[in-house]
Design a protein around this motif. Structure first.
Motif, PDB file in Angstrom:
ATOM      1  N   GLY A   8       0.772  -1.232   0.000  1.00  0.00           N
ATOM      2  CA  GLY A   8       0.000   0.000   0.000  1.00  0.00           C
ATOM      3  C   GLY A   8       0.804   1.283   0.000  1.00  0.00           C
ATOM      4  O   GLY A   8       0.233   2.373  -0.067  1.00  0.00           O
ATOM      5  N   GLY A   9       2.108   1.173   0.082  1.00  0.00           N
ATOM      6  CA  GLY A   9       2.928   2.373   0.047  1.00  0.00           C
ATOM      7  C   GLY A   9       2.929   3.014  -1.330  1.00  0.00           C
ATOM      8  O   GLY A   9       2.417   2.453  -2.293  1.00  0.00           O
ATOM      9  N   GLY A  10       3.488   4.205  -1.406  1.00  0.00           N
ATOM     10  CA  GLY A  10       3.563   4.897  -2.685  1.00  0.00           C
ATOM     11  C   GLY A  10       3.939   6.342  -2.529  1.00  0.00           C
ATOM     12  O   GLY A  10       4.362   6.779  -1.448  1.00  0.00           O
ATOM     13  N   LEU A  11       3.776   7.076  -3.623  1.00  0.00           N
ATOM     14  CA  LEU A  11       4.072   8.517  -3.649  1.00  0.00           C
ATOM     15  C   LEU A  11       2.757   9.284  -3.609  1.00  0.00           C
ATOM     16  O   LEU A  11       1.850   9.004  -4.394  1.00  0.00           O
ATOM     17  N   VAL A  12       2.680  10.256  -2.707  1.00  0.00           N
ATOM     18  CA  VAL A  12       1.459  11.043  -2.566  1.00  0.00           C
ATOM     19  C   VAL A  12       1.832  12.488  -2.256  1.00  0.00           C
ATOM     20  O   VAL A  12       2.891  12.741  -1.664  1.00  0.00           O
ATOM     21  N   GLN A  13       1.000  13.396  -2.670  1.00  0.00           N
ATOM     22  CA  GLN A  13       1.244  14.798  -2.356  1.00  0.00           C
ATOM     23  C   GLN A  13       0.843  15.105  -0.914  1.00  0.00           C
ATOM     24  O   GLN A  13      -0.014  14.423  -0.341  1.00  0.00           O
ATOM     25  N   ALA A  14       1.451  16.127  -0.362  1.00  0.00           N
ATOM     26  CA  ALA A  14       1.092  16.560   0.982  1.00  0.00           C
ATOM     27  C   ALA A  14      -0.404  16.843   1.046  1.00  0.00           C
ATOM     28  O   ALA A  14      -0.977  17.435   0.126  1.00  0.00           O
TER      29      ALA A  14
END
Length: 127
Positions: A8-14
């Motif tokens: 479930g990890g990944g790159l996300v914006q603040a």
């Protein structure tokens, strides 16, 4: 013994959200306190959250209170970490961990108190 696999990890914006999952093997999942830890690059691994055997009691580090929610589904042998309002300082590798216990204690915040660990999943929050 239980084996743990995070996802479930990944790159996300603040300001965004992610939900991490940790699937456990074994038939005694409900006897384990489950915890989430994280480790930022160059820093020590730190406690994030813990949950007791039936999900009725939870513990959080101050920096995530009100933003993160730990939960578990014993029927699915899975523990979750819902992360909302993410900040760049939440970036790191997130690990789930298990601690076998027959007692009612669940406020285990030390790395040494946990028996088994997953391989970790990367969470990156961009500003």
């Amino acid at each position: 013994q239980v084996q743990l696999v995070e996802s479930g990890g990944g790159l996300v914006q603040a300001g965004g959200s992610l939900r991490l999952s940790c699937a456990a093997s074994g038939r005694t999942f409900s006897t384990y306190v489950m915890g989430w830890f994280r480790q930022a690059q160059g820093k020590e691994r730190e406690f994030v959250a813990a949950i007791n055997w039936n999900g009725g009691s939870t513990d959080y580090t101050d920096s995530v209170k009100g933003r993160f929610t730990i939960s578990r589904d014993n029927a699915k042998n899975t523990v979750y970490l819902q992360m909302n309002s993410l900040k760049p300082e939440d970036t790191g590798v997130y690990y789930c961990a298990s601690k076998y216990t027959r007692g009612i204690s669940y406020r285990f915040r030390s790395i040494s108190e946990y028996d088994r660990w997953g391989q970790g999943t990367q969470v990156t929050v961009s500003s």
